[in-house]
Design an enzyme around this catalytic site. Structure first.
Site, mmCIF file in Angstrom:
data_model
loop_
_atom_site.group_PDB
_atom_site.id
_atom_site.type_symbol
_atom_site.label_atom_id
_atom_site.label_comp_id
_atom_site.label_asym_id
_atom_site.label_seq_id
_atom_site.Cartn_x
_atom_site.Cartn_y
_atom_site.Cartn_z
ATOM 1 C CB SER A 95 -0.949 -0.053 1.196
ATOM 2 O OG SER A 95 -1.973 0.906 1.086
ATOM 3 C CG ASP A 224 -7.074 -3.090 -2.982
ATOM 4 O OD1 ASP A 224 -7.689 -2.290 -2.265
ATOM 5 O OD2 ASP A 224 -5.825 -3.174 -2.992
ATOM 6 C CG HIS A 253 -5.648 -2.505 0.549
ATOM 7 N ND1 HIS A 253 -4.919 -2.161 -0.567
ATOM 8 C CD2 HIS A 253 -5.106 -1.793 1.572
ATOM 9 C CE1 HIS A 253 -3.991 -1.284 -0.251
ATOM 10 N NE2 HIS A 253 -4.083 -1.043 1.045
#
Length: 273
Positions: A95, A224, A253
């Site tokens: 991320s 996600d 995610h």
């Protein structure tokens, strides 16, 4: 606890386990190096030196008022790597951490970085615009800022649900995973959490991706709900010279459960290649 001191005096906490080829892991928002606990133990057990730091404003690192931006994050990572005199590094970033390692590699890491592995990473740019229609609208990002600024404890509890895809049919995410997301989120400063939203969503990594001249494995789940895959992995793979893309069907995610098991095996295979 081990710390290094960044150029501006900020103390950056890190974990350093094992011996062997070096793997440096960078966490997502609003987490800390503890998000990589399973991977740190796995990598050290498999004969690697596994290192993960807490980004400034996160975890046990200093909670600074200034410097909560991607250039400073990458500079802090550079200070850590120089302090530990690391070479032939494989970078792993999730991320926001995926953005951090890409910027570090492009702007500081030439000659030190051997490979890069990203998962659900924010590059090339997360914010929706005329040139990035698949990105995240500014209104959604402003809602995150409002949640952090007004009641981040409840907001992090709520955010854990889409983060791990717990709202998807057939989801098996544990309550413990969601609780740990909240725990780590509450261990970062409110200022760091607030400022980092702009850092992860509005930083443009296009030129960083183009500049990379090492192999990069770009991983992302097609379920996600935090970083839109069409604006992230599917665009990033078109910008890098030596990229491999893997899309994980149904994966969220957050790294947990079956997705984590498969991702970890892919990290090990990438390291061994």
């Amino acid at each position: 606890m081990p710390y290094i001191t960044a150029k501006d005096g900020t103390k950056i906490h890190y974990t350093d386990w094992g011996t062997g080829p070096v793997v440096v892991l960078s966490h997502g928002w609003p987490l800390s190096s503890e998000a990589w606990a399973v991977e740190l133990m796995l990598l050290a057990d498999k004969g690697y030196r596994a290192i993960a730091h807490d980004r400034r404003g996160h975890g046990k690192s200093d909670w600074t008022w200034d410097g909560n931006d991607m250039d400073t994050y990458a500079s802090d990572l550079n200070d850590l790597i120089e302090a530990l005199d690391l070479h032939d590094i494989t970078l792993v970033g999730h991320s926001t951490g995926g953005g951090e390692v890409v910027r570090y590699a492009a702007q500081h890491g030439v000659g030190r970085v051997k490979k890069i592995f990203t998962a659900g990473a924010v590059p090339p740019i997360m914010l929706k615009s005329d040139s990035n229609p698949d990105g995240t609208p500014i209104e959604a990002l402003d809602a995150i800022r409002e949640g952090v600024a007004t009641d981040r404890s409840q907001y992090f509890q709520d955010l854990a649900v889409p983060f791990f895809g717990a709202n998807l049919e057939g989801a098996k995410v544990s309550q413990g995973s969601k609780d740990d997301f909240w725990r780590q989120g509450m261990r970062m400063s409110i200022k760091g959490a607030y400022d980092c939203i702009k850092a992860f969503s509005e930083t443009d990594f296009t030129e960083d991706l183009k500049a990379l001249d090492v192999p990069i494995f770009i991983a992302q789940g097609d379920a996600d709900q935090i970083v839109p895959i069409k604006a992230a992995a599917l665009k990033s793979i078109e910008l890098v010279k030596h990229g491999t893309l893997k899309v994980y069907p149904g994966a969220p995610h957050g790294i947990a459960g079956d997705y984590q098991k498969e991702l970890d095996q892919d990290i090990l295979a990438f390291l061994a290649d």
